[in-house]
Design a protein around this motif. Structure first.
Motif, mmCIF file in Angstrom:
data_model
loop_
_atom_site.group_PDB
_atom_site.id
_atom_site.type_symbol
_atom_site.label_atom_id
_atom_site.label_comp_id
_atom_site.label_asym_id
_atom_site.label_seq_id
_atom_site.Cartn_x
_atom_site.Cartn_y
_atom_site.Cartn_z
ATOM 1 N N GLU A 32 0.755 -1.321 0.070
ATOM 2 C CA GLU A 32 -0.202 -0.042 0.059
ATOM 3 C C GLU A 32 0.775 1.324 -0.077
ATOM 4 O OE1 GLU A 32 -3.316 0.551 -0.269
ATOM 5 O OE2 GLU A 32 -2.591 2.992 -0.122
ATOM 6 N N PRO A 33 1.064 1.838 -0.897
ATOM 7 C CA PRO A 33 0.131 1.670 -2.285
ATOM 8 C C PRO A 33 0.891 0.525 -3.136
ATOM 9 C CG PRO A 33 2.000 3.461 -2.526
ATOM 10 C CD PRO A 33 1.649 3.148 -1.004
ATOM 11 N N GLU A 34 -0.018 0.270 -4.238
ATOM 12 C CA GLU A 34 0.499 -0.874 -5.099
ATOM 13 C C GLU A 34 2.016 -0.926 -5.588
ATOM 14 O OE1 GLU A 34 -2.397 -0.787 -8.109
ATOM 15 O OE2 GLU A 34 -3.818 -1.273 -6.795
ATOM 16 N N PHE A 35 2.368 -2.283 -5.634
ATOM 17 C CA PHE A 35 3.815 -2.606 -6.251
ATOM 18 C C PHE A 35 3.516 -2.899 -7.690
ATOM 19 C CE2 PHE A 35 7.087 -5.811 -6.797
ATOM 20 C CZ PHE A 35 8.048 -4.863 -7.068
ATOM 21 N N ARG A 36 4.004 -2.134 -8.680
ATOM 22 C CA ARG A 36 3.634 -2.484 -10.152
ATOM 23 C C ARG A 36 2.369 -2.665 -10.418
ATOM 24 N NH1 ARG A 36 8.906 -4.889 -12.685
ATOM 25 N NH2 ARG A 36 10.256 -3.750 -11.671
ATOM 26 N N GLY A 37 1.488 -2.077 -10.043
ATOM 27 C CA GLY A 37 0.246 -2.313 -10.222
ATOM 28 C C GLY A 37 -0.500 -3.547 -9.331
ATOM 29 N N MET A 38 0.361 -3.926 -8.358
ATOM 30 C CA MET A 38 -0.220 -5.114 -7.461
ATOM 31 C C MET A 38 -0.515 -4.930 -6.059
ATOM 32 S SD MET A 38 1.772 -8.471 -9.398
ATOM 33 C CE MET A 38 3.383 -7.377 -9.298
ATOM 34 N N LYS A 39 -1.706 -5.231 -5.555
ATOM 35 C CA LYS A 39 -1.851 -4.818 -4.189
ATOM 36 C C LYS A 39 -1.321 -6.168 -3.307
ATOM 37 C CE LYS A 39 -6.297 -3.223 -2.912
ATOM 38 N NZ LYS A 39 -6.385 -1.730 -3.532
ATOM 39 N N SER A 40 -1.204 -7.226 -4.013
ATOM 40 C CA SER A 40 -0.293 -8.449 -3.260
ATOM 41 C C SER A 40 0.240 -9.417 -4.226
ATOM 42 C CB SER A 40 -1.272 -9.183 -2.366
ATOM 43 O OG SER A 40 -2.333 -10.034 -3.191
ATOM 44 N N ILE A 41 1.219 -10.048 -3.623
ATOM 45 C CA ILE A 41 1.932 -11.363 -4.495
ATOM 46 C C ILE A 41 2.239 -12.280 -3.603
ATOM 47 C CG2 ILE A 41 4.056 -11.971 -5.694
ATOM 48 C CD1 ILE A 41 4.509 -8.828 -6.415
ATOM 49 N N VAL A 42 1.830 -13.572 -4.129
ATOM 50 C CA VAL A 42 2.354 -14.699 -3.497
ATOM 51 C C VAL A 42 3.703 -15.521 -3.906
ATOM 52 C CG1 VAL A 42 1.874 -16.949 -2.444
ATOM 53 C CG2 VAL A 42 0.217 -15.028 -2.410
ATOM 54 N N LEU A 43 4.739 -15.318 -3.256
ATOM 55 C CA LEU A 43 5.818 -16.166 -3.773
ATOM 56 C C LEU A 43 5.689 -17.574 -3.524
ATOM 57 C CD1 LEU A 43 8.490 -13.458 -2.692
ATOM 58 C CD2 LEU A 43 7.058 -13.576 -4.872
ATOM 59 N N LEU A 44 5.791 -18.611 -4.422
ATOM 60 C CA LEU A 44 5.914 -19.915 -4.293
ATOM 61 C C LEU A 44 7.545 -20.543 -4.355
ATOM 62 C CD1 LEU A 44 3.237 -21.826 -3.933
ATOM 63 C CD2 LEU A 44 3.445 -22.208 -6.550
ATOM 64 N N GLY A 45 7.601 -21.536 -3.329
ATOM 65 C CA GLY A 45 8.929 -22.046 -3.589
ATOM 66 C C GLY A 45 9.010 -23.553 -4.162
ATOM 67 N N ARG A 46 8.007 -23.562 -5.039
ATOM 68 C CA ARG A 46 8.183 -24.923 -5.822
ATOM 69 C C ARG A 46 7.709 -24.672 -7.372
ATOM 70 N NH1 ARG A 46 2.736 -27.952 -5.172
ATOM 71 N NH2 ARG A 46 2.732 -28.066 -7.352
ATOM 72 N N SER A 47 7.651 -25.494 -8.155
ATOM 73 C CA SER A 47 6.827 -25.213 -9.458
ATOM 74 C C SER A 47 5.760 -25.532 -9.652
ATOM 75 C CB SER A 47 8.053 -26.014 -10.474
ATOM 76 O OG SER A 47 7.942 -27.358 -10.125
ATOM 77 N N LEU A 48 4.875 -24.821 -10.402
ATOM 78 C CA LEU A 48 3.534 -24.910 -10.620
ATOM 79 C C LEU A 48 3.065 -24.410 -11.995
ATOM 80 C CD1 LEU A 48 0.812 -26.022 -9.480
ATOM 81 C CD2 LEU A 48 0.585 -23.612 -8.652
ATOM 82 N N ASP A 49 2.582 -25.088 -12.726
ATOM 83 C CA ASP A 49 2.078 -24.670 -14.146
ATOM 84 C C ASP A 49 0.728 -23.711 -14.028
ATOM 85 O OD1 ASP A 49 4.091 -25.730 -15.591
ATOM 86 O OD2 ASP A 49 3.015 -27.735 -15.744
ATOM 87 N N ASP A 50 0.608 -22.829 -14.594
ATOM 88 C CA ASP A 50 -0.677 -22.075 -14.738
ATOM 89 C C ASP A 50 -1.062 -21.314 -13.094
ATOM 90 O OD1 ASP A 50 -1.067 -22.175 -17.201
ATOM 91 O OD2 ASP A 50 -1.820 -24.250 -17.016
ATOM 92 N N ALA A 51 -0.065 -20.886 -12.433
ATOM 93 C CA ALA A 51 -0.072 -20.627 -10.991
ATOM 94 C C ALA A 51 -1.363 -19.431 -11.029
ATOM 95 C CB ALA A 51 1.166 -20.086 -10.617
ATOM 96 N N GLY A 52 -1.346 -18.622 -12.062
ATOM 97 C CA GLY A 52 -2.437 -17.630 -12.038
ATOM 98 C C GLY A 52 -1.796 -16.382 -11.776
ATOM 99 N N ASP A 53 -2.715 -15.234 -11.716
ATOM 100 C CA ASP A 53 -2.056 -13.876 -11.472
ATOM 101 C C ASP A 53 -1.537 -13.542 -9.988
ATOM 102 O OD1 ASP A 53 -2.499 -13.066 -13.961
ATOM 103 O OD2 ASP A 53 -4.512 -12.196 -13.583
ATOM 104 N N GLY A 54 -0.867 -12.551 -9.802
ATOM 105 C CA GLY A 54 -0.304 -12.467 -8.431
ATOM 106 C C GLY A 54 0.245 -13.664 -7.734
#
Length: 905
Positions: free
Chosen positions: A203-225
């Motif tokens: 807050e305010p947004e970072f590069r147009g994003m309110k939130s990000i989830v960082l994932l410590g593995r691989s995953l296809d089509d994880a989705g936005d954010g």
DNA sequence: AAAAATACCTAG
DNA sequence: TCAGCTAGGTATTTTT
């Protein structure tokens, strides 16, 4: 260039210290401003006989780290003195030299005492330059240097000035939460369990994003954010990369100080030992993330930024039964936390479909909630205002208590008057102070007139202790100790002597006067505020001023204070006790009666003739605690709220008039009915003026409804009883209600209705280490049982929920974890809940109306049930009965969500 | 069985 | 309850 001051520290360059100021400019750029040229120093008092020149030369020769010694004139910190004394200002090369040499200097021949030897260098600078934390400053000139700093601009300035602005810089807020994968469902430990996800909110947004989830593995089509990082090292490195790029001013989270940050730091160490390096630089000076342990709690600071963990702030500001994120978000934000249980976590983590996506959403919610808590509840406002007024840096206020702020104000004001401050006391001094501090007496509590009363005026003293200190010139600098004055002397009831303000105006009273005036001004500005934001700033400011006003008395009796004075603290409370007792006697003996005639309140001596329309009101003080008096108004005629208000204002006016400035008794509110149970335990049906209207409420003090160590069942039952009695005056109905509750509790069916347990949960704080408990405690037995079963170990400071299960064992041994009881269908001790939770608090109230406990217990001796009827003297007048506004049940069931509640019927 | 000690939480 | 203070009520365990 202008910026808002967030943090400060110092570095060394070419053997000289350079102050660094960190802030955010109004242009949105983060700034580090270097200020060279400020010198570290402290004071020493020489023995009077010596030649000062010789002493100065000897000091300069003996200590390499002394740059020079100046001869100055200062007052000692405690005791009235007619004139300044010769003192030495010892200037060193390095700030560290001060603590290094102070012990040797104090024992140096010719030196009696040292002062201000433990003031942090950055605070020394801020105090001497008149700069306050979180205020705007103007940096005169600036020259860009090459820059390896993690902020937008690095400048050097020789002239810094504070600017008067109330707006806030465009601060960047960053919230985060980590998820770890525990080994088979237990508590994760950084030596074994990896960090698998980190959620971030901005807050305010970072590069147009309110939130990000960082994932410590691989995953296809994880989705936005979602950023898929593959493994833990990549996850951690990316976390810090985003951190640096966002460059936050405020870092928050829920319990980050005690969990997330230490976990990340320790995890990085673990990874390091297997050869994996994480770049955890996050300070504005590029320092890596770190924490320090002080006792059992850990503290975190990040250079140039504010670390504001919302958990401790919420604990301090809201009284809740539990403080887990789930309870807190529900109670304070009306938002639900999403959760994966520790047992399910591995399954969800290893999944590649719905479950992992759910897990990601759940994780995201946690950092969002942390951010919501900070911003929606405006948790920082108070700290910002406290920093601006006291001058302390926000991190210092968040970490510590009132001490740093009081000392900051004292240091600034003492300096202006040429007084020096002593260092913090050592352990020997503290323990001797602890012994004598047993002689510190507090406020006076008047014995209440027990039972139900009508038409009670509530009056209280505005900032009693601060105004006493101002009115009687009570200060460290006015205690008569070393020298006797020529002028007037003030003698408090506790003994001791102080010089009057004409002889010397005390420094603390003048600080308090300033704070009080500013508070009055701020309240005025608040009324004229044009925007919501402006209003909030003023409101936080007046609250902060109130906190600081009230801190000085406590500080004077605090044994670890630089300035501790039992004489001062006792003088304040003794005047307070004298004051409330005198107020009672003025109201009852001197005023005694008030006559209402044509919309005005007259004293008996002001009325010469009698008028048939006169309303005569007799006054009696029915209760009082420290700074308040409750006055019952009795009259043959029915009194309207406006009548009682006239009486209240007249009393306040008369009493205030007889008091020394600025002491003032204020009319607060009216209790249409008041029920006093004991000292510090009462309930009021209160009417307060709001404009031309009256707002009505029930206010409960000290009774079980407001205590967190009783169950919800008790609180609700008692609330309903109080409402029926106070608003409707219906004792019979209250009894009927209680009988109904008792009946339902007796027939509880947990197996059928597991939700019912929620109303029967008690909580208690686990407050000290296991070993230091001398008696058994219910919450401790629960902790032991949980440890044995799951290995879960609550930590000190947490509130532990428990219920009492059926059995023959000692009460403490029958305390159980509510979840365990639910899962295993264990039966509860119904009798305990009736006999120990419902009946005692209720009968404390109803006994005032002649109700016997047996008349409430449905199952026990049936006799009492039919025998009772409220005695005629306790019956309430018809005319008051007509005022009822709706029943207690209406209110109660309206607020309940769960259908299975004990209270729905 | 009564008194003292311990613990908790609240009022101000 | 994360270094301001004392006064006070109530429940329970422990000691006498």
């Amino acid at each position: 260039m202008n910026f808002q001051l967030l943090d400060a520290d110092y570095i060394r360059k070419d053997n000289s210290p350079i102050i660094r100021l960190f802030g955010r400019g109004d242009d949105g750029r983060s700034i580090c401003c270097l200020v060279p040229g400020f010198e570290p120093y402290f004071y020493a008092r020489p023995s009077t006989v010596n030649s000062h020149d010789e002493l100065i030369r000897a000091l300069e020769q003996n200590f390499n780290s002394i740059k020079r010694v100046e001869l100055v004139e200062k007052f000692e910190p405690v005791g009235y003195q007619k004139s300044r004394k010769k003192m030495l200002k010892i200037v060193t090369y390095d700030p560290q030299n001060v603590p290094e040499i102070r012990d040797d200097v104090v024992s140096f021949p010719g030196i009696e005492e040292v002062y201000e030897t433990d003031i942090l260098f950055r605070n020394r600078y801020l105090v001497d330059q008149g700069i306050h934390g979180m205020k705007w400053v103007h940096a005169d000139t600036s020259s860009d240097i090459d820059h390896s700093m993690d902020c937008d601009e690095l400048v050097t300035s020789t002239r810094i000035e504070e600017v008067d602005r109330i707006d806030s810089a465009p601060l960047r807020h960053f919230a985060f939460d980590i998820e770890c994968l525990p080994i088979n469902g237990g508590m994760p430990v950084p030596e074994q369990s990896p960090v698998i996800m980190i959620s971030l909110s901005f807050e305010p947004e970072f590069r147009g994003m309110k939130s990000i989830v960082l994932l410590g593995r691989s995953l296809d089509d994880a989705g936005d954010g979602v950023e898929v990082l593959g493994d833990e090292p990549a996850l951690l490195n990316r976390f810090f990369e985003i951190f640096r790029e966002y460059d936050p001013d405020v870092v928050t989270g829920y319990n980050i100080n005690d969990f997330d940050i230490p976990y990340i730091v320790d995890r990085i160490k673990t990874l390091q030992s297997s050869g994996i390096t994480i770049n955890s630089a996050c300070g504005r000076d590029g320092r890596p993330l770190d924490y320090r342990k002080i006792g059992i709690r850990s503290m975190v600071s990040i250079t140039g930024r504010i670390v504001a963990d919302s958990l401790p702030i919420i604990r301090q500001q809201f009284s809740l039964k539990r403080y887990n994120l789930q309870t807190v978000s529900r109670e304070l934000l009306d938002m639900e936390k999403l959760d994966v249980s520790p047992q399910q976590m591995e399954e969800y983590w290893l999944d590649s479909g719905e479950k992992i996506r759910k897990f990601i959403d759940y994780a995201r919610r946690d950092s969002e909630l942390a951010m919501e808590l900070l911003l929606k509840l405006r948790l920082l406002d108070k700290f910002v205002a406290l920093a601006q007024i006291s001058g302390s840096l926000p991190q210092e206020i968040l970490e510590g208590g009132q001490t740093s702020m009081v000392e900051n104000l004292l240091l600034r004001e003492f300096r202006k008057h040429d007084y020096v401050l002593p260092p913090r006391p050592d352990e020997n001094i503290v323990s001797s102070r602890n012994r004598e501090s047993e002689g510190l007496k507090g406020g006076e509590v008047l014995e209440p007139k027990k039972g139900l009363l009508e038409k009670v005026v509530i009056l209280d003293y505005k900032s009693l202790y601060p105004t006493i200190m101002m009115a009687h010139n009570l200060c460290y600098t006015t205690v008569i100790d070393i020298e006797r004055p020529d002028g007037n002397i003030i003698k408090p009831p506790s003994g001791g002597e102080f010089v009057s303000a004409e002889v010397f105006r005390g420094i603390v009273p003048s600080i308090l006067e300033n704070l009080l005036n500013r508070r009055t001004e701020t309240k005025g500005l608040m009324k004229g505020a044009k925007t919501e934001d402006e209003y909030r700033v003023y409101d936080a400011t007046q609250l902060a001023l109130k906190i600081l006003l009230n801190s000085f008395y406590g500080y004077s009796g605090y044994t670890r204070a630089r300035l501790y004075s039992l004489a001062l603290a006792n003088a304040v409370t003794s005047f307070g006790r004298e004051n409330i007792l005198k107020t009672r006697s003025v109201v009852e003996k001197e005023i005694e009666t008030v006559i209402l005639r044509e919309g005005k309140a007259y004293l008996k001596e002001e009325v010469t003739s009698k008028d048939t329309d006169d309303v005569i009101v007799k006054l009696s003080v029915v209760y009082g605690d420290t700074d308040s008096v409750f006055v019952q108004c009795s009259s043959e005629t029915n009194l309207e709220l406006e009548d009682v208000e006239l009486v209240g204002n007249r009393i306040a006016g008369i009493v205030s008039h007889s008091l020394p400035d600025p002491m003032e008794l204020e009319f607060e509110s009216i209790a249409e009915r008041a029920l006093f149970i004991a000292k510090k335990r009462y309930a009021l049906w209160m009417f307060e003026r709001s404009g031309t209207e009256w707002s009505e409420s029930i206010k409960v003090k000290g009774m079980e409804t407001v205590r967190r160590d009783w169950c919800e069942l008790t609180s609700r039952t008692l609330n309903s009883v109080l409402e029926l009695i106070l608003k409707e005056g219906d004792v019979e109905k209250a009894m009927e209600y209680v009988r109904g509750v008792v009946d339902r509790v007796r027939n509880i069916d947990v197996a059928n209705d597991p939700e019912i347990i929620d109303d029967l949960v008690l909580t208690r704080m686990y407050s000290k280490s296991m070993g230091s408990y001398k008696n058994k405690q219910p919450h401790l037995t629960v902790i032991e049982k949980m440890k044995k079963r799951t290995g879960a170990a609550p930590s000190i400071g947490e509130r532990i929920p428990f219920v009492i299960v059926a059995g023959k064992d000692l009460f403490v041994n029958r305390a159980e974890d509510p979840d365990y009881v639910r899962q295993n269908n264990i039966s509860l001790d119904v009798d305990y809940y009736i006999k120990k939770q419902i009946l005692p608090p209720v009968s404390r109230i109803l006994s005032a109306f002649g109700v016997d406990e047996a008349a409430l217990d449905y199952d026990s001796k049936q006799k009492g049930l039919f025998e009772f009827s409220p005695s005629s003297e306790k019956k309430l007048s018809d005319q008051l009965q007509r005022r009822k506004k709706g029943t207690a049940e209406d209110h109660d069931s309206g607020n309940r969500k769960s259908q299975s509640s004990l209270f729905d019927f």
